[in-house]
Design a protein around this motif. Structure first.
Motif, mmCIF file in Angstrom:
data_model
loop_
_atom_site.group_PDB
_atom_site.id
_atom_site.type_symbol
_atom_site.label_atom_id
_atom_site.label_comp_id
_atom_site.label_asym_id
_atom_site.label_seq_id
_atom_site.Cartn_x
_atom_site.Cartn_y
_atom_site.Cartn_z
ATOM 1 N N TYR A 14 -57.365 48.016 -30.132
ATOM 2 C CA TYR A 14 -56.801 48.891 -29.125
ATOM 3 C C TYR A 14 -55.376 48.768 -29.139
ATOM 4 O O TYR A 14 -54.682 47.779 -29.502
ATOM 5 C CB TYR A 14 -57.239 48.866 -27.654
ATOM 6 C CG TYR A 14 -58.829 49.087 -27.516
ATOM 7 C CD1 TYR A 14 -59.387 49.975 -28.243
ATOM 8 C CD2 TYR A 14 -59.463 48.259 -26.637
ATOM 9 C CE1 TYR A 14 -60.814 50.126 -28.417
ATOM 10 C CE2 TYR A 14 -60.846 48.151 -26.591
ATOM 11 C CZ TYR A 14 -61.533 49.428 -27.517
ATOM 12 O OH TYR A 14 -62.942 49.450 -27.424
ATOM 13 N N ASN A 15 -54.518 49.826 -28.475
ATOM 14 C CA ASN A 15 -53.268 49.883 -28.680
ATOM 15 C C ASN A 15 -52.793 49.134 -27.108
ATOM 16 O O ASN A 15 -51.890 49.666 -26.231
ATOM 17 C CB ASN A 15 -52.943 51.293 -28.527
ATOM 18 C CG ASN A 15 -51.065 51.348 -28.736
ATOM 19 O OD1 ASN A 15 -50.455 50.661 -29.555
ATOM 20 N ND2 ASN A 15 -50.600 52.326 -28.199
ATOM 21 N N SER A 16 -53.171 47.839 -26.957
ATOM 22 C CA SER A 16 -52.859 47.257 -25.656
ATOM 23 C C SER A 16 -52.855 45.756 -25.881
ATOM 24 O O SER A 16 -53.662 45.328 -26.897
ATOM 25 C CB SER A 16 -53.978 47.515 -24.823
ATOM 26 O OG SER A 16 -53.964 48.983 -24.327
ATOM 27 N N ALA A 17 -51.913 45.131 -25.346
ATOM 28 C CA ALA A 17 -51.815 43.661 -25.509
ATOM 29 C C ALA A 17 -53.110 43.006 -24.611
ATOM 30 O O ALA A 17 -53.552 43.339 -23.864
ATOM 31 C CB ALA A 17 -50.621 43.016 -24.938
ATOM 32 N N VAL A 18 -53.542 41.937 -25.414
ATOM 33 C CA VAL A 18 -54.874 41.304 -24.766
ATOM 34 C C VAL A 18 -54.507 40.085 -24.245
ATOM 35 O O VAL A 18 -53.903 39.243 -24.847
ATOM 36 C CB VAL A 18 -56.008 41.338 -25.973
ATOM 37 C CG1 VAL A 18 -57.132 40.606 -25.303
ATOM 38 C CG2 VAL A 18 -56.351 42.675 -26.426
ATOM 39 N N ILE A 19 -54.841 39.760 -23.107
ATOM 40 C CA ILE A 19 -54.632 38.479 -22.475
ATOM 41 C C ILE A 19 -56.057 37.780 -22.624
ATOM 42 O O ILE A 19 -57.085 38.130 -22.362
ATOM 43 C CB ILE A 19 -54.524 38.391 -21.066
ATOM 44 C CG1 ILE A 19 -53.098 39.136 -20.496
ATOM 45 C CG2 ILE A 19 -54.405 37.076 -20.314
ATOM 46 C CD1 ILE A 19 -52.722 39.338 -19.207
ATOM 47 N N PHE A 41 -52.681 37.652 -29.402
ATOM 48 C CA PHE A 41 -52.852 38.011 -28.119
ATOM 49 C C PHE A 41 -52.035 37.285 -27.153
ATOM 50 O O PHE A 41 -51.213 36.280 -27.697
ATOM 51 C CB PHE A 41 -54.395 37.735 -28.010
ATOM 52 C CG PHE A 41 -54.652 36.016 -28.250
ATOM 53 C CD1 PHE A 41 -54.638 35.060 -27.270
ATOM 54 C CD2 PHE A 41 -55.162 35.584 -29.819
ATOM 55 C CE1 PHE A 41 -54.905 33.792 -27.515
ATOM 56 C CE2 PHE A 41 -55.475 34.434 -29.924
ATOM 57 C CZ PHE A 41 -55.407 33.568 -28.842
ATOM 58 N N ILE A 42 -52.108 37.476 -25.776
ATOM 59 C CA ILE A 42 -51.252 36.648 -25.095
ATOM 60 C C ILE A 42 -52.250 35.539 -24.335
ATOM 61 O O ILE A 42 -53.216 35.790 -23.874
ATOM 62 C CB ILE A 42 -50.820 37.581 -23.775
ATOM 63 C CG1 ILE A 42 -50.207 38.819 -24.301
ATOM 64 C CG2 ILE A 42 -50.132 36.688 -22.955
ATOM 65 C CD1 ILE A 42 -48.808 38.236 -25.376
ATOM 66 N N LEU A 55 -45.785 39.254 -16.812
ATOM 67 C CA LEU A 55 -45.064 39.654 -18.022
ATOM 68 C C LEU A 55 -45.329 41.110 -18.480
ATOM 69 O O LEU A 55 -44.468 41.832 -18.905
ATOM 70 C CB LEU A 55 -45.540 38.640 -19.196
ATOM 71 C CG LEU A 55 -45.113 38.692 -20.424
ATOM 72 C CD1 LEU A 55 -43.863 38.372 -20.939
ATOM 73 C CD2 LEU A 55 -46.018 38.271 -21.536
ATOM 74 N N PHE A 56 -46.418 41.374 -18.178
ATOM 75 C CA PHE A 56 -47.037 42.994 -18.519
ATOM 76 C C PHE A 56 -46.039 43.803 -17.441
ATOM 77 O O PHE A 56 -45.860 44.675 -17.788
ATOM 78 C CB PHE A 56 -48.365 43.017 -18.329
ATOM 79 C CG PHE A 56 -49.182 42.705 -19.622
ATOM 80 C CD1 PHE A 56 -49.576 43.229 -20.615
ATOM 81 C CD2 PHE A 56 -49.652 41.335 -19.570
ATOM 82 C CE1 PHE A 56 -50.259 42.873 -21.564
ATOM 83 C CE2 PHE A 56 -50.323 40.834 -20.237
ATOM 84 C CZ PHE A 56 -50.722 41.484 -21.727
ATOM 85 N N LEU A 57 -46.189 43.474 -16.281
ATOM 86 C CA LEU A 57 -45.565 44.235 -15.394
ATOM 87 C C LEU A 57 -44.055 44.224 -15.169
ATOM 88 O O LEU A 57 -43.557 45.301 -14.604
ATOM 89 C CB LEU A 57 -46.080 43.984 -13.924
ATOM 90 C CG LEU A 57 -47.677 43.945 -13.946
ATOM 91 C CD1 LEU A 57 -48.099 43.379 -12.571
ATOM 92 C CD2 LEU A 57 -48.120 45.344 -13.950
ATOM 93 N N SER A 58 -43.348 43.379 -15.774
ATOM 94 C CA SER A 58 -41.775 43.448 -15.552
ATOM 95 C C SER A 58 -41.131 44.127 -16.306
ATOM 96 O O SER A 58 -39.931 44.365 -15.847
ATOM 97 C CB SER A 58 -41.485 41.950 -15.813
ATOM 98 O OG SER A 58 -41.539 41.574 -17.259
ATOM 99 N N LEU A 65 -44.352 42.402 -26.233
ATOM 100 C CA LEU A 65 -45.643 42.949 -26.292
ATOM 101 C C LEU A 65 -46.084 43.843 -27.243
ATOM 102 O O LEU A 65 -47.221 44.042 -27.814
ATOM 103 C CB LEU A 65 -45.977 43.396 -24.892
ATOM 104 C CG LEU A 65 -45.781 42.418 -23.572
ATOM 105 C CD1 LEU A 65 -45.992 43.223 -22.475
ATOM 106 C CD2 LEU A 65 -46.907 41.283 -23.525
ATOM 107 N N GLN A 66 -45.071 44.666 -27.463
ATOM 108 C CA GLN A 66 -45.427 45.710 -28.646
ATOM 109 C C GLN A 66 -45.564 45.012 -30.232
ATOM 110 O O GLN A 66 -46.592 45.518 -30.609
ATOM 111 C CB GLN A 66 -44.257 46.807 -28.901
ATOM 112 C CG GLN A 66 -44.253 47.619 -27.708
ATOM 113 C CD GLN A 66 -42.957 48.400 -27.468
ATOM 114 O OE1 GLN A 66 -41.931 48.270 -28.472
ATOM 115 N NE2 GLN A 66 -42.787 49.280 -26.507
ATOM 116 N N ARG A 67 -44.928 43.756 -30.330
ATOM 117 C CA ARG A 67 -44.808 43.129 -31.460
ATOM 118 C C ARG A 67 -46.485 42.421 -31.589
ATOM 119 O O ARG A 67 -46.955 42.643 -32.619
ATOM 120 C CB ARG A 67 -43.955 42.288 -31.715
ATOM 121 C CG ARG A 67 -43.853 41.438 -32.924
ATOM 122 C CD ARG A 67 -42.901 40.597 -33.163
ATOM 123 N NE ARG A 67 -42.539 39.630 -32.200
ATOM 124 C CZ ARG A 67 -41.323 39.733 -31.232
ATOM 125 N NH1 ARG A 67 -40.653 40.710 -31.336
ATOM 126 N NH2 ARG A 67 -40.981 38.903 -30.276
#
Length: 82
Positions: A14-19, A41-42, A55-58, A65-67
């Motif tokens: 998906y086009n999202s970073a995964v924790i 992944f994070i 980190l996601f919200l800041s 995160l895009q990388r």
């Protein structure tokens, strides 16, 4: 089955970073040796999950995160058939 271990590699598509919260190193899936924490992944633990979520919200780490998302998507395209 419909377990987390089955969903995890698909989440990387998906086009999202995964924790990924590290709970127990005894349960590694076959694909995990190809994934690098912080690259695909994070990584997080129960102790630092709140800080990692910030980190996601800041907005300060958007480029990072895009990388991570691009790297995860490349891994997905190379290793999975959806």
């Amino acid at each position: 089955g419909n377990s987390w271990s089955e969903r995890f590699p698909r989440l990387l598509c998906y086009n999202s970073a995964v924790i990924r919260v590290e709970l127990n190193d005894d349960f590694e899936e076959y694909f995990f040796k190809d994934l690098v924490p912080g690259v695909h992944f994070i990584p997080a633990t129960l102790d630092n999950f709140t800080a990692v979520a910030r980190l996601f919200l800041s907005g300060d780490k958007d480029e990072y995160l895009q990388r991570v998302v691009r790297n995860a998507n490349r891994w997905c395209a190379t290793h999975l058939t959806l």
